[in-house]
Design a protein around this motif. Structure first.
Motif, PDB file in Angstrom:
ATOM      1  N   LYS A 138       0.870  -1.171   0.000  1.00 16.33           N
ATOM      2  CA  LYS A 138       0.000   0.000   0.000  1.00 16.33           C
ATOM      3  C   LYS A 138       0.913   1.228   0.000  1.00 16.33           C
ATOM      4  CE  LYS A 138      -3.746   2.149   2.618  1.00 16.33           C
ATOM      5  NZ  LYS A 138      -3.124   3.378   3.137  1.00 16.33           N
ATOM      6  N   LEU A 169       2.518  -6.160   2.837  1.00 19.79           N
ATOM      7  CA  LEU A 169       1.359  -6.242   3.727  1.00 19.79           C
ATOM      8  C   LEU A 169       1.277  -7.572   4.467  1.00 19.79           C
ATOM      9  CD1 LEU A 169      -1.241  -4.616   1.314  1.00 19.79           C
ATOM     10  CD2 LEU A 169      -0.121  -3.545   3.298  1.00 19.79           C
ATOM     11  N   ASN A 181       2.479  -1.944   8.515  1.00 18.63           N
ATOM     12  CA  ASN A 181       1.525  -0.827   8.565  1.00 18.63           C
ATOM     13  C   ASN A 181       2.200   0.541   8.457  1.00 18.63           C
ATOM     14  OD1 ASN A 181      -0.591  -2.567   8.760  1.00 18.63           O
ATOM     15  ND2 ASN A 181      -0.806  -2.390  10.987  1.00 18.63           N
TER      16      ASN A 181
END
Ligand SMILES: [Ca+2]
Ligand SMILES: [Ca+2]
Length: 544
Positions: A138, A169, A181
């Protein structure tokens, strides 16, 4: 002409070597695996190859195809309406997330078990961009500093590999990053061929400062020092960003081969070890190496939604960035310097005992927080008073005392103020005595202040005191003695016990009074000492 040609070729060589991503193996070993694919009745087996699958065999009567698929082909076919089922043709299951050996080597699980994931920590990956469409990554944001595109999407692979080591991830596929994260920012400075320049890097560092990132990962380097780069690094460090950079892949096992910006003291320079904790043969060495991390055949995400194994100090660097992110999450009050100290202090010593030019402080690793309080400054120590003559200057000194009892000279880092700028001025840690008088200076470091008194004496000091070398007299005799002090400018003053300090080494032999008269008391020899403004002179007094 010869000289000119040499110059051109030298500068060309420099331009080529200017800045390179620090991986030595750019091979994209995508993790292709063999599958059996059951198609809906009548579907052409070409469907499989249209997604990049390599067909081994077609079982026409069963609408079954045996093929090798990479992860993107697998994902695409799995969701395709004309595919009934895909099953692994081997025992290997793709849908089981793996951990690379590096995570185990540095003990990342200890942090994961403490629910540390890098949440809220912003990491800039200055590299070739990041695959923004990779299903195992991400990307929060970014910018491009190459001239042919404004996109920070990765068209080379290097940056996506580095980014995955930090933050692939934590899901059911591929690999798990060390800080899954953490917020990834793609700062693209390398083109599709892995070429880049210093100006792009400087822009990217500026972007990271402007966007208040916490950590900058620089899996790159140049062999030559650059003023522009050094200034940018110094600025980022001043702004409180943690800077992590690859030591370089120019290792020969000895000597100083650390690249820039890793060679700058403001960056954490990272070398690479293999799975057996041996120094990777390519890993640059030198006094600037701070830490080592896994950097040989590291598995991670790769561009075009793939995975790959790569080697280089480029791969070691993101391990350190990610560990820093987990520590920052655990200790939100800690400064970048404190995080760096923690990483270094708790490294696993490798090679020669203590810090060494091959491994630096050793392997980055997790540690028990209970034993690793941040070593805060407990107090500061300075001289209680300073004395000097108008027109002169001296260096001020302050020592920080840390909680663990260690001390460090922080004279240059401390902020000094003069409380009367007519009498003394302070620039950095240089105290200038301007005019006779008394005042104070205050040192502040890490929020703690300490004040010293300052006495400035006149600029025309006494240089010498003239006195007879020897004085002889009878017991009971009173004598007058003439003592003179000569100032720097040649003027003289008469010294008496009123304006200077007179002392006798033996009052039983002679004494002095306030007028400067000497009373010879008993036979023997003693010494009279006259002092003024730090200058002294002695007279041998003989009593017969
Ligand atoms: Ca994953
Ligand atoms: Ca060592």
């Amino acid at each position: 002409m010869r000289g000119r040609l040499t110059g051109i070729s030298a500068s060309l060589a420099l331009a080529i070597a200017l800045m390179i991503p620090h991986s030595v193996q750019g091979v994209g070993n995508s993790l292709s695996k063999d599958y059996l694919i059951l198609l809906t009745s009548g579907t052409d087996s070409e469907l499989v190859s249209s997604f990049g699958g390599v067909i081994y065999e077609t079982f026409d009567s069963f609408d079954l195809v045996s093929a090798s698929l990479d992860t993107s082909a697998y994902e695409a076919l799995r969701l395709h309406p004309n595919v009934l089922k895909i099953e692994a043709d081997a025992e290997v299951e793709l849908e089981a997330q793996q951990e690379d050996y590096g995570a185990g080597l540095i003990g990342a699980k200890r942090y994961w078990d403490s629910n540390l994931t890098g949440k809220g920590i912003k990491i800039g990956i200055i590299d070739s961009g990041i695959d923004t469409k990779h299903f195992d990554l991400k990307v929060t944001g970014g910018a491009s500093f190459v001239d042919y595109t404004t996109s920070y999407h990765d068209d080379n692979g290097h940056g996506t590999h580095v980014a995955g080591i930090v933050a692939a991830l934590n899901n059911s596929v591929g690999y798990r990053g060390i800080a899954p994260n953490a917020e990834l920012y793609a700062l693209k400075v390398f083109d599709a061929d892995g070429g880049g320049n210093i100006s792009g890097l400087v822009h990217a560092i500026q972007w990271a400062i402007d966007h208040e990132l916490d950590i900058i990962n620089m899996s790159l380097g140049a062999q030559a020092d650059s003023t522009a780069l050094r200034l940018a690094i110094e600025q980022a460090s001043k702004e409180g960003l943690l800077l992590v950079s690859a030591a370089g892949n120019d290792g020969t096992g000895s000597g100083n081969t650390v690249d820039y910006p890793a060679a700058y003291p403001q960056t954490i320079a990272v070398g690479a070890v293999d799975q057996q904790l041996r120094l990777a043969p390519f890993s640059s060495t030198g006094a600037a190496v701070d830490l080592t991390a896994p950097g040989v055949l590291v598995s991670s995400t790769y561009f075009q939604n793939q995975y790959a194994k790569m080697s280089g100090t480029s791969m070691a660097t993101p391990y350190v960035s990610a560990m820093a992110a987990l520590l920052m999450e655990a200790k939100p009050q800690a400064t970048a310097t404190e995080i760096r100290d923690l990483l270094q202090k708790n490294a696993k010593d490798l090679g020669a005992s203590g810090r060494d030019p091959l491994f630096g402080q050793g392997l980055v690793q997790s540690f028990a927080f209970a034993n690793a309080q941040i070593n805060e400054v407990k107090s500061i120590e300075t001289f209680t008073s300073y004395k000097g003559i108008a027109g002169t200057s001296q260096q001020l000194k302050v020592t920080a005392v840390y909680q663990d009892g260690t001390k460090k000279d922080v004279s240059k880092e401390a902020v000094w103020t003069s409380n009367n700028s007519n009498i003394v001025s302070v620039e950095a840690n240089t105290l200038k005595y301007l005019k006779a008088g008394k005042t104070t200076v205050t040192a502040t470091f890490s929020g703690i202040s300490k004040t010293s008194t300052v006495t400035v004496t006149e600029s025309n000091p006494i240089i010498t005191i003239t006195a007879p070398k020897e004085l002889t007299g009878q017991k009971g005799q009173r004598m007058k003695i003439k003592i003179q002090a000569i100032r720097k400018n040649g003027t003289t003053i008469t010294l008496t016990p009123d304006n200077s300090l007179w002392t006798t080494s033996n009052p039983a032999i002679f004494t002095t009074d306030r007028k400067g008269e000497i009373t010879l008391k008993n036979r023997g020899t003693a010494t009279l000492t006259i002092q003024k403004n730090g200058v002294k002179s002695t007279v041998v007094v003989k009593v017969r």
